[in-house]
Design a protein around this motif. Structure first.
Motif, PDB file in Angstrom:
ATOM      1  N   LYS A 326       0.853  -1.180   0.000  1.00 30.49           N
ATOM      2  CA  LYS A 326       0.000   0.000   0.000  1.00 30.49           C
ATOM      3  C   LYS A 326       0.893   1.235   0.000  1.00 30.49           C
ATOM      4  N   ASP A 327       1.454   1.589  -1.164  1.00 33.13           N
ATOM      5  CA  ASP A 327       2.309   2.764  -1.263  1.00 33.13           C
ATOM      6  C   ASP A 327       1.495   4.054  -1.316  1.00 33.13           C
ATOM      7  N   PHE A 328       0.326   4.005  -1.957  1.00 36.00           N
ATOM      8  CA  PHE A 328      -0.502   5.192  -2.108  1.00 36.00           C
ATOM      9  C   PHE A 328      -1.924   4.910  -1.635  1.00 36.00           C
ATOM     10  N   VAL A 329      -2.491   5.860  -0.905  1.00 31.98           N
ATOM     11  CA  VAL A 329      -3.861   5.751  -0.410  1.00 31.98           C
ATOM     12  C   VAL A 329      -4.582   7.067  -0.716  1.00 31.98           C
ATOM     13  N   VAL A 330      -5.874   7.103  -0.433  1.00 31.28           N
ATOM     14  CA  VAL A 330      -6.690   8.293  -0.690  1.00 31.28           C
ATOM     15  C   VAL A 330      -6.849   9.086   0.596  1.00 31.28           C
ATOM     16  N   GLU A 331      -6.696  10.407   0.516  1.00 35.80           N
ATOM     17  CA  GLU A 331      -6.845  11.271   1.688  1.00 35.80           C
ATOM     18  C   GLU A 331      -8.325  11.405   2.051  1.00 35.80           C
ATOM     19  N   TRP A 332      -8.591  11.405   3.350  1.00 31.01           N
ATOM     20  CA  TRP A 332      -9.965  11.534   3.838  1.00 31.01           C
ATOM     21  C   TRP A 332     -10.577  12.885   3.465  1.00 31.01           C
ATOM     22  N   ASN A 333      -9.793  13.948   3.532  1.00 27.10           N
ATOM     23  CA  ASN A 333     -10.297  15.275   3.209  1.00 27.10           C
ATOM     24  C   ASN A 333     -10.849  15.309   1.783  1.00 27.10           C
ATOM     25  N   PHE A 334     -10.110  14.712   0.864  1.00 32.26           N
ATOM     26  CA  PHE A 334     -10.551  14.640  -0.535  1.00 32.26           C
ATOM     27  C   PHE A 334     -11.778  13.754  -0.667  1.00 32.26           C
ATOM     28  N   TYR A 335     -11.726  12.593  -0.049  1.00 34.60           N
ATOM     29  CA  TYR A 335     -12.817  11.622  -0.166  1.00 34.60           C
ATOM     30  C   TYR A 335     -14.123  12.177   0.392  1.00 34.60           C
ATOM     31  N   ASN A 336     -14.045  12.908   1.487  1.00 33.43           N
ATOM     32  CA  ASN A 336     -15.253  13.398   2.153  1.00 33.43           C
ATOM     33  C   ASN A 336     -15.773  14.712   1.581  1.00 33.43           C
ATOM     34  N   ASN A 337     -14.885  15.532   1.016  1.00 34.28           N
ATOM     35  CA  ASN A 337     -15.287  16.895   0.673  1.00 34.28           C
ATOM     36  C   ASN A 337     -15.247  17.249  -0.812  1.00 34.28           C
ATOM     37  N   THR A 338     -14.460  16.548  -1.617  1.00 39.57           N
ATOM     38  CA  THR A 338     -14.340  16.879  -3.041  1.00 39.57           C
ATOM     39  C   THR A 338     -14.809  15.744  -3.932  1.00 39.57           C
ATOM     40  N   TYR A 339     -14.424  14.545  -3.604  1.00 41.31           N
ATOM     41  CA  TYR A 339     -14.713  13.380  -4.428  1.00 41.31           C
ATOM     42  C   TYR A 339     -16.200  13.062  -4.410  1.00 41.31           C
ATOM     43  N   ARG A 340     -16.772  12.789  -5.588  1.00 48.46           N
ATOM     44  CA  ARG A 340     -18.184  12.398  -5.644  1.00 48.46           C
ATOM     45  C   ARG A 340     -18.239  10.874  -5.549  1.00 48.46           C
ATOM     46  N   LEU A 548      -5.824  12.447  10.897  1.00 49.45           N
ATOM     47  CA  LEU A 548      -6.065  11.289  10.050  1.00 49.45           C
ATOM     48  C   LEU A 548      -4.970  11.079   9.007  1.00 49.45           C
ATOM     49  N   GLU A 549      -4.083  12.067   8.854  1.00 47.28           N
ATOM     50  CA  GLU A 549      -3.101  12.011   7.776  1.00 47.28           C
ATOM     51  C   GLU A 549      -1.686  12.215   8.312  1.00 47.28           C
ATOM     52  N   ILE A 550      -0.703  11.950   7.477  1.00 46.65           N
ATOM     53  CA  ILE A 550       0.685  12.231   7.851  1.00 46.65           C
ATOM     54  C   ILE A 550       0.846  13.747   7.993  1.00 46.65           C
ATOM     55  N   PRO A 551       1.645  14.222   8.930  1.00 40.08           N
ATOM     56  CA  PRO A 551       1.758  15.665   9.161  1.00 40.08           C
ATOM     57  C   PRO A 551       2.442  16.385   8.010  1.00 40.08           C
ATOM     58  N   ILE A 552       2.047  17.619   7.785  1.00 38.47           N
ATOM     59  CA  ILE A 552       2.693  18.467   6.786  1.00 38.47           C
ATOM     60  C   ILE A 552       3.891  19.150   7.433  1.00 38.47           C
ATOM     61  N   ILE A 553       5.056  19.024   6.803  1.00 38.04           N
ATOM     62  CA  ILE A 553       6.288  19.590   7.354  1.00 38.04           C
ATOM     63  C   ILE A 553       6.486  21.024   6.890  1.00 38.04           C
ATOM     64  N   GLY A 554       6.304  21.241   5.569  1.00 41.79           N
ATOM     65  CA  GLY A 554       6.460  22.586   5.027  1.00 41.79           C
ATOM     66  C   GLY A 554       5.136  23.319   5.015  1.00 41.79           C
ATOM     67  N   SER A 555       4.902  24.076   3.953  1.00 43.41           N
ATOM     68  CA  SER A 555       3.657  24.832   3.828  1.00 43.41           C
ATOM     69  C   SER A 555       3.113  24.662   2.418  1.00 43.41           C
ATOM     70  N   SER A 556       1.829  24.352   2.328  1.00 45.52           N
ATOM     71  CA  SER A 556       1.221  24.216   1.008  1.00 45.52           C
ATOM     72  C   SER A 556       1.123  25.563   0.299  1.00 45.52           C
ATOM     73  N   ALA A 557       1.276  26.666   1.034  1.00 42.54           N
ATOM     74  CA  ALA A 557       1.256  28.001   0.424  1.00 42.54           C
ATOM     75  C   ALA A 557       2.613  28.387  -0.149  1.00 42.54           C
ATOM     76  N   ASP A 558       3.658  27.622   0.151  1.00 39.25           N
ATOM     77  CA  ASP A 558       5.004  27.892  -0.351  1.00 39.25           C
ATOM     78  C   ASP A 558       5.117  27.356  -1.771  1.00 39.25           C
ATOM     79  N   LYS A 559       5.037  28.233  -2.758  1.00 41.08           N
ATOM     80  CA  LYS A 559       5.036  27.792  -4.153  1.00 41.08           C
ATOM     81  C   LYS A 559       6.364  27.180  -4.569  1.00 41.08           C
ATOM     82  N   GLY A 560       7.416  27.468  -3.837  1.00 40.44           N
ATOM     83  CA  GLY A 560       8.687  26.815  -4.102  1.00 40.44           C
ATOM     84  C   GLY A 560       8.615  25.319  -3.847  1.00 40.44           C
ATOM     85  N   GLN A 561       7.668  24.907  -2.987  1.00 39.85           N
ATOM     86  CA  GLN A 561       7.493  23.492  -2.682  1.00 39.85           C
ATOM     87  C   GLN A 561       6.475  22.803  -3.607  1.00 39.85           C
ATOM     88  N   TRP A 562       6.050  23.503  -4.625  1.00 42.75           N
ATOM     89  CA  TRP A 562       5.162  22.896  -5.609  1.00 42.75           C
ATOM     90  C   TRP A 562       5.952  22.160  -6.690  1.00 42.75           C
TER      91      TRP A 562
END
Length: 578
Positions: A326-340, A548-562
């Motif tokens: 199980k290398d990849f799984v689905v995030e709960w936030n996506f499954y509950n709030n975006t995914y139909r 419910l998920e692995i912790p975020i180390i950086g910041s999703s707002a940091d575009k350098g990390q995109w």
């Protein structure tokens, strides 16, 4: 550029090896050196050189045997994550916004991609146009194929690393500067337009051959058109930010061309995109013939690759139930709030509990106790009855389905993996029309995809949608017709239609979210591509301390990390790449 110098030498070896393995004679110059122009002066030699390029393209995705190198890039989106396993840190970096040049999986993708680019450049440079003067159309076809592969490889590289070195000849430049994404995408579009003009693949550009599931793994005019549209979408968004209605005019024009030619179509059953091919019962199990279906415009070929040899594409990264990887799984936030998740497509593609009645199961016990929803859409394959008997008596390969549905019960399966499907063409067209103010056209194309998502498809009792067509409930191509369903309770397509009053940003959001559900966990990386170009990464990202998920180390707002940084050794050998 150390890697580029190495790949130059590498492909010379590959080209010569291909000739030797196929029993071809290689001419030598007066000094005993190999002549590239001689190698590619015949149609046979050019075909074998192109096969070598295709092999390197496949490796740029697979990093050897695993596509996980490429998938690692896309975990920064809100749909796919990984786990806390000690050997999973490679996959977690993007999802934790902690990208580094130490990620060997991503660097494998980088090196293999540049080997592919180097092979394309050598092929283009060594193809002597004068030697093909009496077969100029063939010459342009071969050049067009090489330019197509170079284009889509650069497209993947710039989406991953943003500014990159962009050699377009075999000449070595150890001081090459980085090119901006605008420059890279402009070259991508130029290459693809050449391919669209001169590459005609009879097996993938001719309607009756596509309908007959013919395939050869080579580029096609339609694939070039689809990637051109995608490149214009990218150049309009971040980080290129060349915002203009002219870009969306191009997206509309190229997707209109694909739609109007009528060579490709939506499959009536969503599941068939991933290997399903009609009912298969115990008494009549046969090898599934998935390749080259009418929706897959560009794919990684499984059972029959570019040279006709078999290729196993691995599914274990998505939570393979029979070995427990199980290398990849689905995030709960996506499954509950975006995914139909409540329509047929949503239930088939992902499961969060044991109530998963597909592929011969009435329930799926493996899902019990899992901490995240599992991607199921890639589990389908095709094997013989004898192989099924072997599987049922093999330890760790559980659960056993009540009825066998013609798929491979192992960590490898040989279905093709679609990268661009007709559904994406429809939704690109919908977005272009929405942005250009053509609301009714946008809603029409969006509804075609939504209706197919809601249709019953493969039912709990393993009846194909073809049975419903035969019984008169619906007609083939039902997704185009809002009055095609006579029993709305059985096939609630009408309930899926988007409100005709929707417009503006609400319509654009509906289209983008439809793309998220339609292409979840596919190799096109659609969700990550969308969030970056629309600068919505942080809008959809989970909380940094989501329990419910692995912790975020950086910041999703940091575009350098995109984007991933280039390998550190590249900067050491060429300071311009730091």
């Amino acid at each position: 550029m150390k890697i580029y110098i190495n790949l130059f030498k590498y492909f010379t070896f590959v080209a010569i090896s291909i000739m030797l393995l196929n029993g071809c004679e290689i001419d030598e110059g007066l000094d005993g050196s190999i002549s590239g122009e001689t190698i590619y002066s015949t149609e046979n030699g050019a075909n074998q050189g192109l096969d070598g390029i295709m092999g390197l393209y496949y490796n740029s995705f697979q990093g050897g045997p695993l596509i996980k190198d490429y998938l690692t890039v896309f975990t920064g989106a809100d749909d796919i994550s990984s786990t806390t396993g000690q050997n999973k840190w490679y996959y977690r970096q993007a999802d934790q916004f902690d990208r580094s040049s130490a990620n060997s999986y991503v660097m494998n993708f980088y090196e293999n991609a540049y080997k592919c680019v180097g092979a394309c450049n050598e092929f283009i440079d060594f193809m002597d146009e004068d030697a093909w003067s009496d077969k100029i159309d063939k010459y342009r076809y071969f050049i067009g194929c090489a330019r197509f592969i170079r284009a889509i490889t650069y497209f993947n590289l710039t989406r991953t690393f943003n500014e990159i070195a962009m050699p377009i000849s075999s000449e070595i430049d150890t001081e090459m500067a980085k090119s901006s994404q605008v420059q890279v995408l402009s070259q991508v579009i130029d290459d693809l337009k050449y391919a669209a003009a001169y590459v005609y693949n009879e097996q993938r550009d001719k309607k009756e051959n596509v309908a007959a599931h013919n395939i050869n793994g080579r580029p096609s005019k339609h694939a070039a058109w689809a990637y051109i549209a995608k490149a214009y979408m990218a150049i309009d968004g971040y980080p290129s930010n060349q915002k203009s209605n002219a870009n969306w005019d191009m997206v509309k024009a190229y997707t209109d061309s694909i739609i109007n030619e009528g060579v490709y179509t939506l499959l009536d059953d969503y599941a068939e995109n991933f290997g399903y091919k009609g009912k298969t019962l115990f008494g009549s199990i046969s090898q599934q013939d998935w390749e080259g279906n009418e929706e897959a415009i560009w794919s990684l070929i499984g059972q029959q690759d570019y040279s006709g040899a078999g290729r196993g594409t691995q599914i274990r990264w998505f939570g393979d139930p029979w070995f427990g990887w199980k290398d990849f799984v689905v995030e709960w936030n996506f499954y509950n709030n975006t995914y139909r998740k409540d329509d047929y497509r949503g239930k088939f593609s992902i499961t969060a509990d044991a109530n998963w009645p597909y592929m011969g199961f009435s329930k799926f016990d493996f899902a019990i106790g899992q901490k995240h929803p599992l991607v199921m859409k890639h589990q389908w394959g095709g094997v013989t009855g004898s192989a099924f008997k072997v599987w049922t008596n093999t330890p760790k390969r559980n659960p056993v389905p009540e009825r066998f549905g013609g798929y491979e019960h192992q960590y490898e399966q040989s279905n093709d993996l679609p990268i661009i499907r007709y559904a994406e063409v429809l939704l690109m067209n919908a977005e272009a029309n929405a942005r250009l103010g053509n609301t009714s056209d946008a809603i029409e194309k969006l509804n075609w995809v939504r209706r197919r998502a809601y249709a019953a498809g493969v039912s709990h009792y393993f009846e194909a949608i073809a049975d419903s067509i035969a019984s008169g409930y619906i007609s083939s191509g039902y997704w185009k017709l809002d009055n095609s369903i006579t029993n709305v309770n059985d096939y609630p397509k009408l309930a899926s239609d988007t409100d005709n009053s929707i417009e503006g940003n609400a319509l654009l959001t509906a289209i983008v979210n439809e793309r998220a559900s339609e292409f979840v966990a596919e190799l096109g990386g659609v969700r990550w591509f969308d969030l970056v170009r629309l600068e919505k990464v942080s809008d959809y990202s989970r909380a940094a301390d989501d329990p419910l998920e692995i912790p975020i180390i950086g910041s999703s707002a940091d575009k350098g990390q995109w984007f991933f940084p280039l390998p550190s050794l590249e900067g050491a050998y060429n300071p311009n790449l730091r």
